[in-house]
Design a protein around this motif. Structure first.
Motif, PDB file in Angstrom:
ATOM      1  N   THR A 210       0.832  -1.202   0.000  1.00 37.07           N
ATOM      2  CA  THR A 210       0.000   0.000   0.000  1.00 37.07           C
ATOM      3  C   THR A 210       0.869   1.256   0.000  1.00 37.07           C
ATOM      4  OG1 THR A 210      -0.189  -0.064   2.424  1.00 37.07           O
ATOM      5  CG2 THR A 210      -1.929  -1.135   1.151  1.00 37.07           C
ATOM      6  N   ALA A 211       2.050   1.175   0.629  1.00 41.10           N
ATOM      7  CA  ALA A 211       2.954   2.322   0.623  1.00 41.10           C
ATOM      8  C   ALA A 211       3.457   2.615  -0.785  1.00 41.10           C
ATOM      9  CB  ALA A 211       4.136   2.065   1.561  1.00 41.10           C
ATOM     10  N   LYS A 212       3.762   1.567  -1.536  1.00 37.32           N
ATOM     11  CA  LYS A 212       4.223   1.757  -2.918  1.00 37.32           C
ATOM     12  C   LYS A 212       3.126   2.406  -3.760  1.00 37.32           C
ATOM     13  CE  LYS A 212       6.446   1.077  -6.883  1.00 37.32           C
ATOM     14  NZ  LYS A 212       5.407   1.359  -7.873  1.00 37.32           N
ATOM     15  N   ALA A 213       1.901   1.949  -3.608  1.00 34.95           N
ATOM     16  CA  ALA A 213       0.799   2.540  -4.368  1.00 34.95           C
ATOM     17  C   ALA A 213       0.612   4.008  -4.010  1.00 34.95           C
ATOM     18  CB  ALA A 213      -0.491   1.755  -4.110  1.00 34.95           C
ATOM     19  N   ALA A 214       0.681   4.321  -2.708  1.00 30.19           N
ATOM     20  CA  ALA A 214       0.552   5.713  -2.292  1.00 30.19           C
ATOM     21  C   ALA A 214       1.702   6.562  -2.828  1.00 30.19           C
ATOM     22  CB  ALA A 214       0.504   5.801  -0.769  1.00 30.19           C
ATOM     23  N   GLU A 215       2.909   6.015  -2.769  1.00 35.48           N
ATOM     24  CA  GLU A 215       4.080   6.754  -3.255  1.00 35.48           C
ATOM     25  C   GLU A 215       3.976   7.030  -4.752  1.00 35.48           C
ATOM     26  OE1 GLU A 215       8.229   8.158  -2.431  1.00 35.48           O
ATOM     27  OE2 GLU A 215       6.225   8.212  -1.572  1.00 35.48           O
ATOM     28  N   ASP A 216       3.437   6.088  -5.506  1.00 38.85           N
ATOM     29  CA  ASP A 216       3.208   6.333  -6.933  1.00 38.85           C
ATOM     30  C   ASP A 216       2.368   7.590  -7.130  1.00 38.85           C
ATOM     31  OD1 ASP A 216       4.640   4.113  -7.765  1.00 38.85           O
ATOM     32  OD2 ASP A 216       2.875   2.866  -8.159  1.00 38.85           O
ATOM     33  N   GLY A 217       1.322   7.733  -6.320  1.00 35.46           N
ATOM     34  CA  GLY A 217       0.460   8.909  -6.439  1.00 35.46           C
ATOM     35  C   GLY A 217       1.166  10.190  -6.043  1.00 35.46           C
ATOM     36  N   TRP A 218       1.922  10.141  -4.946  1.00 37.67           N
ATOM     37  CA  TRP A 218       2.644  11.343  -4.505  1.00 37.67           C
ATOM     38  C   TRP A 218       3.649  11.809  -5.559  1.00 37.67           C
ATOM     39  CZ3 TRP A 218       1.942  14.662  -0.558  1.00 37.67           C
ATOM     40  CH2 TRP A 218       1.094  14.279   0.484  1.00 37.67           C
ATOM     41  N   VAL A 219       4.402  10.874  -6.118  1.00 35.22           N
ATOM     42  CA  VAL A 219       5.426  11.256  -7.088  1.00 35.22           C
ATOM     43  C   VAL A 219       4.788  11.721  -8.395  1.00 35.22           C
ATOM     44  CG1 VAL A 219       7.447  10.460  -8.379  1.00 35.22           C
ATOM     45  CG2 VAL A 219       7.124   9.739  -6.009  1.00 35.22           C
ATOM     46  N   LEU A 220       3.687  11.094  -8.798  1.00 27.14           N
ATOM     47  CA  LEU A 220       3.005  11.529 -10.023  1.00 27.14           C
ATOM     48  C   LEU A 220       2.538  12.973  -9.887  1.00 27.14           C
ATOM     49  CD1 LEU A 220       1.826  10.932 -12.822  1.00 27.14           C
ATOM     50  CD2 LEU A 220      -0.195   9.964 -11.669  1.00 27.14           C
ATOM     51  N   ALA A 221       1.909  13.297  -8.770  1.00 27.09           N
ATOM     52  CA  ALA A 221       1.438  14.667  -8.574  1.00 27.09           C
ATOM     53  C   ALA A 221       2.605  15.645  -8.491  1.00 27.09           C
ATOM     54  CB  ALA A 221       0.577  14.748  -7.313  1.00 27.09           C
ATOM     55  N   ALA A 222       3.693  15.232  -7.833  1.00 28.42           N
ATOM     56  CA  ALA A 222       4.853  16.110  -7.711  1.00 28.42           C
ATOM     57  C   ALA A 222       5.481  16.392  -9.068  1.00 28.42           C
ATOM     58  CB  ALA A 222       5.884  15.490  -6.774  1.00 28.42           C
ATOM     59  N   GLU A 223       5.618  15.357  -9.898  1.00 24.85           N
ATOM     60  CA  GLU A 223       6.228  15.551 -11.213  1.00 24.85           C
ATOM     61  C   GLU A 223       5.322  16.394 -12.118  1.00 24.85           C
ATOM     62  OE1 GLU A 223       9.154  15.006 -11.802  1.00 24.85           O
ATOM     63  OE2 GLU A 223       9.869  13.289 -10.641  1.00 24.85           O
ATOM     64  N   LEU A 224       4.021  16.192 -12.020  1.00 22.14           N
ATOM     65  CA  LEU A 224       3.107  16.983 -12.836  1.00 22.14           C
ATOM     66  C   LEU A 224       3.129  18.441 -12.412  1.00 22.14           C
ATOM     67  CD1 LEU A 224       1.054  16.905 -15.122  1.00 22.14           C
ATOM     68  CD2 LEU A 224      -0.709  16.331 -13.440  1.00 22.14           C
ATOM     69  N   ASP A 225       3.203  18.676 -11.111  1.00 17.66           N
ATOM     70  CA  ASP A 225       3.295  20.042 -10.622  1.00 17.66           C
ATOM     71  C   ASP A 225       4.612  20.691 -11.068  1.00 17.66           C
ATOM     72  OD1 ASP A 225       2.404  22.265  -8.723  1.00 17.66           O
ATOM     73  OD2 ASP A 225       4.362  21.735  -7.901  1.00 17.66           O
ATOM     74  N   ALA A 226       5.722  19.939 -10.958  1.00 21.66           N
ATOM     75  CA  ALA A 226       7.022  20.474 -11.353  1.00 21.66           C
ATOM     76  C   ALA A 226       7.069  20.781 -12.851  1.00 21.66           C
ATOM     77  CB  ALA A 226       8.127  19.490 -10.999  1.00 21.66           C
ATOM     78  N   ALA A 227       6.316  20.013 -13.639  1.00 26.94           N
ATOM     79  CA  ALA A 227       6.289  20.222 -15.087  1.00 26.94           C
ATOM     80  C   ALA A 227       5.234  21.235 -15.503  1.00 26.94           C
ATOM     81  CB  ALA A 227       6.028  18.891 -15.795  1.00 26.94           C
ATOM     82  N   GLY A 228       4.562  21.846 -14.551  1.00 25.05           N
ATOM     83  CA  GLY A 228       3.554  22.847 -14.874  1.00 25.05           C
ATOM     84  C   GLY A 228       2.383  22.307 -15.664  1.00 25.05           C
ATOM     85  N   GLY A 229       2.055  21.032 -15.457  1.00 26.11           N
ATOM     86  CA  GLY A 229       0.936  20.422 -16.167  1.00 26.11           C
ATOM     87  C   GLY A 229       1.324  19.761 -17.475  1.00 26.11           C
ATOM     88  N   ASP A 230       2.609  19.784 -17.835  1.00 23.88           N
ATOM     89  CA  ASP A 230       3.088  19.155 -19.074  1.00 23.88           C
ATOM     90  C   ASP A 230       3.121  17.646 -18.854  1.00 23.88           C
ATOM     91  OD1 ASP A 230       4.638  18.046 -21.130  1.00 23.88           O
ATOM     92  OD2 ASP A 230       5.847  19.856 -21.352  1.00 23.88           O
ATOM     93  N   LEU A 231       2.102  16.943 -19.361  1.00 26.07           N
ATOM     94  CA  LEU A 231       1.960  15.523 -19.079  1.00 26.07           C
ATOM     95  C   LEU A 231       3.103  14.669 -19.613  1.00 26.07           C
ATOM     96  CD1 LEU A 231      -1.811  14.542 -19.316  1.00 26.07           C
ATOM     97  CD2 LEU A 231      -0.205  13.928 -17.533  1.00 26.07           C
TER      98      LEU A 231
END
Length: 411
Positions: free
Chosen positions: A339-360
């Motif tokens: 469950t930690a791995k699944a949660a971490e996937d979500g945290w990193v996805l949101a962080a990378e999307l935010d860092a990219a300014g929405g550039d998918l």
């Protein structure tokens, strides 16, 4: 990798910048809900599609919770960690006679799947959490978009499809038909007992510890989890039993046939296990287990079984679709990190999307590189621990490899 901090909810992107994508999350369990909440927090328009027609329940499923699993409830929702977890202060290994073979101070936190799920679903709400939506296919729908089709015939359109549909992922089967679950060679017998029903010596032996017993060709562990109503007070909790026992692959199909004669692919839920299997479990518990653990096994009213599988994928991103959580890497439970791995996937996805300014495309490329590496390391680590216990006989009390953690023992 340590997760980049994801900003708190900030609303849509400013005028003239890349718009935050519309996201369809397929699979409304812990990983899917965590990702949905985080992506919504940075401004994405998120809808969750869950194939079950009713709110999810995991009967009797206790989980050891790592910081990544608790991060959203604690950091974003302000839920006191003690409200949704029980805790223990010791790791103990018992011998057959009940004597302590090894003890060390180490704090763990435990919860139940239902407790964490209920907390996340309450935060997300039910307006955009669509039950009874079983995805049947998806395909590109013009540049930068994907169309998702469901069994009920009503399609959905999104800029990003997050496939969090679990170990039996239909999305993974469509995208990577050569990849499937690999049976580990053993099953987990599970069940719970109300803590207050235990005898005094058993309660004293178990209530403040993660307790192990090593056996020839397996091991068993017990620990306290919140009660059915979420109670975490000592005496009001449940004691959770997990006993890993070898079942040869040629025998697995017969073993996973329920009391009505129906074959089950992965598990036998409470109440469905054949009487002869339950009888054998209880006889083996009386003959092999330390008295406190044997009492728990004897008092479990409806033991159930989950076959242990694992899965690893070579890719997680496919255009505007990605695989998250168990849909990508389903790992054996020995590091308590699924469950930690699944949660971490979500945290990193949101962080990378935010860092990219929405550039998918940019965000997904960075996310895939980090999460493939994390998933591969975790998969191999859990295989090594499981094989050392079940087959090699090199599982030892106090082995530092056994300390739970997502990024490594204790990490």
């Amino acid at each position: 990798m340590v997760s980049r901090t994801v900003p708190s909810p900030s609303g849509p992107s400013p005028s003239g910048s890349t718009p935050w994508p519309a996201v369809a999350v397929v699979g409304g369990s812990l990983g899917g809900l965590t990702a949905a909440l985080l992506l919504r927090d940075i401004g994405c328009d998120v809808t969750v599609y869950e194939r079950s027609r009713e709110t999810l329940q995991a009967r009797g499923a206790g989980i050891a919770v790592l910081p990544e699993t608790l991060r959203y409830p604690v950091e974003r929702l302000g839920v006191p960690v003690g409200r949704i977890t029980s805790s223990t202060g010791w790791i103990r290994f018992l011998g057959r006679d009940g004597g302590v073979r090894h003890a060390q101070r180490h704090r763990y936190r435990f919860s139940s799947w239902n407790t964490i799920y209920g907390t996340l679903l309450s935060a997300f709400g039910t307006e955009r959490y669509r039950l009874g939506r079983d995805m049947t296919s998806f395909a590109p729908d013009g540049p930068g978009s994907v169309q998702v089709r469901f069994a009920d015939g009503e399609p959905a359109h999104a800029d990003l499809l997050v496939c969090a549909d679990g170990i039996g992922s239909g999305a993974r089967s469509a995208l990577l038909p050569e990849v499937g679950p690999r049976y580990a060679g053993y099953v987990a017998w599970r069940g719970t007992v109300p803590e207050r029903e235990l005898g005094g010596p058993t309660f004293e032996a178990l209530h403040d510890a993660l307790t192990y017993q090593l056996l020839r060709g397996g091991h068993v562990l017990v620990y306290p989890i919140p009660g059915p109503d979420g109670a975490v007070e000592v005496g009001e909790r449940l004691i959770n039993l997990v006993w890993y026992r070898n079942v040869a692959e040629p025998d697995l199909a017969a073993f996973l046939t329920d009391r009505d004669g129906q074959p089950r692919p992965v598990s036998l839920p409470p109440g469905s296990v054949r009487d002869e299997l339950v009888g054998e479990l209880r006889r083996s518990a009386a003959a092999l287990l330390a008295p406190p653990i044997a009492e728990v096994a004897a008092r479990v009213e409806q033991p159930f079984v989950q076959a242990v599988f694992d899965i690893g994928v070579p890719r997680m991103v496919f255009g505007r679709a990605c695989l998250l959580g168990d849909a990508a890497f389903a790992v054996r439970p020995h590091a308590a990190a699924g469950t930690a791995k699944a949660a971490e996937d979500g945290w990193v996805l949101a962080a990378e999307l935010d860092a990219a300014g929405g550039d998918l495309p940019k965000a997904l490329a960075a996310w895939e590189a980090s999460q493939l590496a994390l998933g591969s390391r975790l998969l191999e680590r859990n295989r090594e621990i499981g094989d050392s216990s079940q087959f090699a006989g090199t599982f030892r009390p106090g082995d530092p490899r056994l300390i739970f953690g997502l990024h490594g023992p204790g990490r």
